[in-house]
Design a protein around this motif. Structure first.
Motif, PDB file in Angstrom:
ATOM      1  N   THR A   5       0.867  -1.172   0.000  1.00  0.00           N
ATOM      2  CA  THR A   5       0.000   0.000   0.000  1.00  0.00           C
ATOM      3  C   THR A   5       0.907   1.227   0.000  1.00  0.00           C
ATOM      4  N   CYS A   6       0.368   2.351  -0.385  1.00  0.00           N
ATOM      5  CA  CYS A   6       1.134   3.584  -0.500  1.00  0.00           C
ATOM      6  C   CYS A   6       1.838   3.932   0.810  1.00  0.00           C
ATOM      7  N   VAL A   7       3.076   4.364   0.705  1.00  0.00           N
ATOM      8  CA  VAL A   7       3.894   4.727   1.860  1.00  0.00           C
ATOM      9  C   VAL A   7       4.112   6.240   1.840  1.00  0.00           C
ATOM     10  N   ALA A   8       4.105   6.867   3.005  1.00  0.00           N
ATOM     11  CA  ALA A   8       4.253   8.320   3.100  1.00  0.00           C
ATOM     12  C   ALA A   8       5.583   8.795   2.530  1.00  0.00           C
ATOM     13  N   GLN A   9       5.547   9.939   1.843  1.00  0.00           N
ATOM     14  CA  GLN A   9       6.773  10.562   1.355  1.00  0.00           C
ATOM     15  C   GLN A   9       7.745  10.760   2.515  1.00  0.00           C
ATOM     16  N   TYR A  10       9.016  10.787   2.215  1.00  0.00           N
ATOM     17  CA  TYR A  10      10.079  11.017   3.196  1.00  0.00           C
ATOM     18  C   TYR A  10      10.168   9.928   4.263  1.00  0.00           C
ATOM     19  N   SER A  11       9.648   8.740   3.983  1.00  0.00           N
ATOM     20  CA  SER A  11       9.844   7.636   4.916  1.00  0.00           C
ATOM     21  C   SER A  11      10.775   6.620   4.277  1.00  0.00           C
ATOM     22  N   CYS A  12      11.135   5.581   4.994  1.00  0.00           N
ATOM     23  CA  CYS A  12      12.014   4.520   4.504  1.00  0.00           C
ATOM     24  C   CYS A  12      13.407   5.049   4.171  1.00  0.00           C
ATOM     25  N   GLY A  13      13.822   6.087   4.864  1.00  0.00           N
ATOM     26  CA  GLY A  13      15.174   6.598   4.699  1.00  0.00           C
ATOM     27  C   GLY A  13      15.444   7.305   3.387  1.00  0.00           C
ATOM     28  N   THR A  14      14.381   7.764   2.735  1.00  0.00           N
ATOM     29  CA  THR A  14      14.564   8.399   1.437  1.00  0.00           C
ATOM     30  C   THR A  14      13.506   9.467   1.211  1.00  0.00           C
ATOM     31  N   HIS A  15      13.591  10.150   0.096  1.00  0.00           N
ATOM     32  CA  HIS A  15      12.554  11.123  -0.250  1.00  0.00           C
ATOM     33  C   HIS A  15      11.368  10.444  -0.925  1.00  0.00           C
ATOM     34  N   VAL A  16      11.668   9.496  -1.840  1.00  0.00           N
ATOM     35  CA  VAL A  16      10.623   8.814  -2.604  1.00  0.00           C
ATOM     36  C   VAL A  16      10.616   7.328  -2.235  1.00  0.00           C
ATOM     37  N   PRO A  17       9.731   6.922  -1.295  1.00  0.00           N
ATOM     38  CA  PRO A  17       9.683   5.521  -0.874  1.00  0.00           C
ATOM     39  C   PRO A  17       9.026   4.637  -1.941  1.00  0.00           C
ATOM     40  N   LEU A  18       9.650   3.488  -2.185  1.00  0.00           N
ATOM     41  CA  LEU A  18       9.127   2.551  -3.173  1.00  0.00           C
ATOM     42  C   LEU A  18       8.287   1.473  -2.500  1.00  0.00           C
TER      43      LEU A  18
END
Length: 148
Positions: A50-63
């Motif tokens: 499911t869609c992940v919030a921007q700026y999460s997962c240690g990056t700007h664009v989470p995949l």
């Protein structure tokens, strides 16, 4: 069988709970080869579907992965990868990966290099819905079309 021959990917920064906007990890520089199994602090993880919030997962664009996870009986399936940016969950959406559900309740992924930076794959340790899902194709019509 990729369920038994995979590379472990255990980067804690990939967690969906990592929302440090100053960090800009990018998976474009990784030489992706073969199959990967995700872990966070030693716990089995999966790519969110499911869609992940921007700026999460240690990056700007989470995949994240569109189309849901397969069951063991589905074998290897192909799924689209989406990158959340500019308030659009699939702003970056041209890559496809392969996914396989493995006995023992885990998944392996054949990952590909993202098209640009700063895009990085996310990982989540929460349980996922493993009931079979039907993927409905989406038809996108061009705007301002006049039908006779």
């Amino acid at each position: 069988d990729p369920c038994y021959t995979y590379t472990e990917l255990d980067d804690t920064w990939r967690s969906i709970s990592n929302t440090h906007a100053s960090v800009k990890k990018c998976d474009q520089s990784v030489s992706w080869s073969g199959w990967y199994r995700l872990f966070i602090n030693g716990l089995s993880a999966h790519i969110p579907d499911t869609c992940v919030a921007q700026y999460s997962c240690g990056t700007h664009v989470p995949l994240w992965m569109r189309g849901g996870h397969p069951t063991v009986t589905d074998g290897v399936v192909t799924r689209d990868v989406c990158g959340h940016w500019n308030n659009y969950c699939c702003y970056f959406g041209s890559s496809t990966i392969k996914v396989k559900a493995c006995p023992g309740n885990y998944y392996v992924y054949e990952l590909v290099r993202p098209t640009s930076c700063n895009l990085a794959y996310c990982a989540d340790t929460d349980s996922i819905n493993t009931s079979p899902t039907t993927v409905t194709p989406m038809t996108i019509s061009p705007g301002n079309v006049t039908h006779c």
